[in-house]
Enzyme design. Sequence first.
Site, PDB file in Angstrom:
ATOM      1  CB  THR A  73     -31.126-100.799  65.588  1.00  0.00           C
ATOM      2  OG1 THR A  73     -31.587-101.194  66.857  1.00  0.00           O
ATOM      3  CG2 THR A  73     -31.975-101.351  64.486  1.00  0.00           C
ATOM      4  CB  THR A 115     -30.741 -96.754  66.217  1.00  0.00           C
ATOM      5  OG1 THR A 115     -29.866 -97.580  67.001  1.00  0.00           O
ATOM      6  CG2 THR A 115     -30.203 -95.341  66.209  1.00  0.00           C
ATOM      7  N   GLY A 116     -31.809 -97.234  69.134  1.00  0.00           N
ATOM      8  CA  GLY A 116     -31.867 -96.854  70.535  1.00  0.00           C
ATOM      9  C   GLY A 116     -32.895 -97.676  71.276  1.00  0.00           C
ATOM     10  CB  VAL A 164     -40.734-108.235  70.143  1.00  0.00           C
ATOM     11  CG1 VAL A 164     -40.872-107.516  68.805  1.00  0.00           C
ATOM     12  CG2 VAL A 164     -40.587-109.745  69.921  1.00  0.00           C
TER      13      VAL A 164
END
Length: 336
Positions: free
Chosen positions: A196, A247-248, A225
Amino acid sequence: MATRRKFIIETIAATTAAAASIHPSGRKLSKGLMSFEKTFNDSKTVNKPVVISTWDFGIKANVKAWEVLSSNGRALDAVEKGVSVIEADPSITTVGYGGFPDRDGFVTLDASIMDEYGNAGAVAFLQHIMHPASVARMVMEKTPHVMIVGDGALQFALANGFKKMNLLTKTAKDAWKKWLKENHYEPVIDRNNHDTIGMLALDNNGNLSGTCTTSGLAFKYHGRVADSAIIGAGLFVDNEVGAATSTGLGESVIKISGSHLVVEKMREGKSPKEACEIAIKRIAEKQKDYRTFQVAFIAINKQGEVGAYAIQKGFQYALYQNGENKLFDSDYLVKT
Ligand code: GLY
């Protein structure tokens, strides 16, 4: 100079605020707010503007954001424009155009955004629109809502001038077909499949904003989602304190309300890096399988200090500050 300023501020705060529970600005302060104000009055010179973003592609995104920040633009405009470069890049397979599809072959995008007023906008499970972070901004600015999803988000985007397009590139389609053959239609969680872009900025007016945008886990369930669309999970901005993004593996971040946790730890006086480390350690305490996946947080405080922390080695963040745009290796938890 900084020491003298600190002394003056502390003296004024001690004599007026302590006597009358009034901040030097004239605002009445609650007890909690007084200790918060002390934390920030104690700080050094504010180092602005600054922009920080996730991964090596953040370097390219920061350049665009810096154009806005260095001409005294608003942090909100900087982060939106910054990530739009990555959303439009077909070679990046984890964000926007060129993102890997879900397990049924659909590219579905999640994004969120927050400004200096605490306004928030998000879209999730959005298809056919290259710039979900800009749609999220429009949700924030043009509707009474925070989040619009799926076909509703698409219709909203189209009604507001965004163009419908095919986001599935040949590279992404080929990768999906290969995955279908090899993985029996089951998403694979590993350390390398969520890149991301999250971006946070502090502008010359001392205001913070942030955004986060992704195509999510490659070959996820249709309709999945994750954190990037969830305010408090993938992104949180409090203009009095700081901002954080992640992120991740998004499911892991949602379970601890990660970015909100990071900002609250900064409110308690932790540095951005310490706050990110606490959030990562919370994941490790609560999620026994944490060694099998990657999560990273980046954070910035009101003074323009930044930090990052990840579960695994390999996370990098891009920082543009004092006129220099550089890539840094993040510290991480799993060392053995
Ligand atoms: N952090 C992005 C995702 O899990 O989708």
